[in-house]
Design a protein around this motif. Structure first.
Motif, mmCIF file in Angstrom:
data_model
loop_
_atom_site.group_PDB
_atom_site.id
_atom_site.type_symbol
_atom_site.label_atom_id
_atom_site.label_comp_id
_atom_site.label_asym_id
_atom_site.label_seq_id
_atom_site.Cartn_x
_atom_site.Cartn_y
_atom_site.Cartn_z
ATOM 1 N N GLU A 16 -49.562 -16.944 -75.054
ATOM 2 C CA GLU A 16 -49.089 -15.565 -74.878
ATOM 3 C C GLU A 16 -48.307 -15.425 -73.569
ATOM 4 O OE1 GLU A 16 -49.106 -13.469 -77.317
ATOM 5 O OE2 GLU A 16 -50.377 -14.759 -78.560
ATOM 6 N N ALA A 17 -48.811 -16.024 -72.498
ATOM 7 C CA ALA A 17 -48.104 -15.983 -71.215
ATOM 8 C C ALA A 17 -46.771 -16.718 -71.314
ATOM 9 C CB ALA A 17 -48.971 -16.584 -70.107
ATOM 10 N N ALA A 18 -46.764 -17.848 -72.023
ATOM 11 C CA ALA A 18 -45.524 -18.613 -72.186
ATOM 12 C C ALA A 18 -44.504 -17.818 -72.992
ATOM 13 C CB ALA A 18 -45.813 -19.954 -72.856
ATOM 14 N N ALA A 19 -44.937 -17.204 -74.079
ATOM 15 C CA ALA A 19 -44.020 -16.402 -74.894
ATOM 16 C C ALA A 19 -43.446 -15.258 -74.071
ATOM 17 C CB ALA A 19 -44.743 -15.863 -76.129
ATOM 18 N N GLN A 20 -44.283 -14.636 -73.238
ATOM 19 C CA GLN A 20 -43.812 -13.539 -72.393
ATOM 20 C C GLN A 20 -42.787 -14.044 -71.381
ATOM 21 O OE1 GLN A 20 -45.022 -10.213 -72.937
ATOM 22 N NE2 GLN A 20 -43.063 -9.950 -71.911
ATOM 23 N N TRP A 21 -43.006 -15.236 -70.800
ATOM 24 C CA TRP A 21 -42.053 -15.826 -69.846
ATOM 25 C C TRP A 21 -40.712 -16.050 -70.524
ATOM 26 C CZ3 TRP A 21 -38.849 -19.940 -69.133
ATOM 27 C CH2 TRP A 21 -38.411 -20.181 -67.837
ATOM 28 N N TYR A 22 -40.716 -16.663 -71.708
ATOM 29 C CA TYR A 22 -39.461 -16.933 -72.415
ATOM 30 C C TYR A 22 -38.751 -15.644 -72.834
ATOM 31 C CZ TYR A 22 -39.901 -21.938 -72.362
ATOM 32 O OH TYR A 22 -39.958 -23.245 -71.939
ATOM 33 N N GLU A 23 -39.520 -14.603 -73.121
ATOM 34 C CA GLU A 23 -38.903 -13.309 -73.442
ATOM 35 C C GLU A 23 -38.305 -12.673 -72.194
ATOM 36 O OE1 GLU A 23 -40.167 -8.860 -74.962
ATOM 37 O OE2 GLU A 23 -41.290 -10.574 -75.733
ATOM 38 N N ASP A 24 -39.087 -12.591 -71.135
ATOM 39 C CA ASP A 24 -38.644 -11.916 -69.916
ATOM 40 C C ASP A 24 -37.498 -12.646 -69.220
ATOM 41 O OD1 ASP A 24 -40.661 -10.093 -70.375
ATOM 42 O OD2 ASP A 24 -41.985 -10.876 -68.801
ATOM 43 N N VAL A 25 -37.573 -13.968 -69.151
ATOM 44 C CA VAL A 25 -36.601 -14.734 -68.378
ATOM 45 C C VAL A 25 -35.381 -15.118 -69.201
ATOM 46 C CG1 VAL A 25 -36.239 -16.851 -67.047
ATOM 47 C CG2 VAL A 25 -38.379 -15.582 -66.804
ATOM 48 N N LEU A 26 -35.584 -15.564 -70.440
ATOM 49 C CA LEU A 26 -34.478 -16.112 -71.220
ATOM 50 C C LEU A 26 -34.114 -15.304 -72.458
ATOM 51 C CD1 LEU A 26 -35.343 -19.914 -70.967
ATOM 52 C CD2 LEU A 26 -33.729 -18.596 -69.576
ATOM 53 N N GLY A 27 -34.814 -14.225 -72.726
ATOM 54 C CA GLY A 27 -34.443 -13.358 -73.835
ATOM 55 C C GLY A 27 -34.841 -13.838 -75.220
ATOM 56 N N PHE A 28 -35.781 -14.770 -75.320
ATOM 57 C CA PHE A 28 -36.279 -15.212 -76.627
ATOM 58 C C PHE A 28 -37.250 -14.168 -77.163
ATOM 59 C CE2 PHE A 28 -34.618 -19.200 -75.204
ATOM 60 C CZ PHE A 28 -34.366 -19.937 -76.353
ATOM 61 N N ARG A 29 -37.419 -14.128 -78.474
ATOM 62 C CA ARG A 29 -38.365 -13.232 -79.138
ATOM 63 C C ARG A 29 -39.236 -14.056 -80.086
ATOM 64 N NH1 ARG A 29 -36.974 -10.264 -75.701
ATOM 65 N NH2 ARG A 29 -35.675 -8.431 -75.836
ATOM 66 N N VAL A 30 -40.471 -13.595 -80.281
ATOM 67 C CA VAL A 30 -41.368 -14.281 -81.218
ATOM 68 C C VAL A 30 -40.797 -14.149 -82.620
ATOM 69 C CG1 VAL A 30 -43.677 -14.350 -82.235
ATOM 70 C CG2 VAL A 30 -43.393 -13.917 -79.766
ATOM 71 N N GLU A 31 -40.592 -15.271 -83.270
ATOM 72 C CA GLU A 31 -40.087 -15.295 -84.643
ATOM 73 C C GLU A 31 -41.238 -15.418 -85.639
ATOM 74 O OE1 GLU A 31 -36.437 -17.545 -86.689
ATOM 75 O OE2 GLU A 31 -38.033 -18.919 -86.072
#
Length: 139
Positions: A25-40
């Motif tokens: 969950e923390a990793a997904a949040q990092w990738y969303e906040d920093v690089l703009g990825f979203r959970v698919e």
């Protein structure tokens, strides 16, 4: 062999890079906040492994969280030292505005681990919140 593999039918396209993280969950949040990825998509793998695909503009990262993970060896944190260990090294992405992208990362508190300048362009390496190395290359 020519440029295309002989005997291999069809075309190939890149699908994803995968990495293990201590807290999905923390990793997904990092990738969303920093690089703009979203959970698919989220899914489980038998044996207690949580997994998910993150997506941005057709690029995917797959994250895994396992019970009782082994810590990343310290030499894997430095891209130059990691080359001495066999196996996958990092995921790499191109960016259209290298200077702007670099400035955005630094404004977010993310310092490059290594910067390179080659005949084909500049690149920088960072670590995600779990220590995985990611490279960004000038397009």
């Amino acid at each position: 062999m020519s440029g295309a593999a002989q005997g291999l039918a069809g075309s190939l396209a890149f699908h994803h890079a995968a990495m293990s993280v201590p807290d999905i969950e923390a990793a997904a949040q990092w990738y969303e906040d920093v690089l703009g990825f979203r959970v698919e998509r989220r899914f489980a793998i038998p044996g207690g492994t949580q997994a998910m695909f993150l997506e941005r503009e057709g690029l995917r990262i797959e994250l895994f969280q396992v019970a009782d993970p082994r810590p990343m060896p310290v030499e894997r944190l430095d891209p130059r030292e990691d080359l001495k260990t066999l196996g996958n090294k990092h995921a790499a992405f191109t960016v259209a505005d290298y200077d702007g992208f670099r400035a955005d990362l630094i404004a977010r508190g993310i310092e490059p681990v290594l910067e390179v300048g080659e005949a084909f362009g500049r690149g920088l390496f960072i670590r995600d919140g779990a220590g995985n190395v990611i490279e960004f290359l000038e397009r």
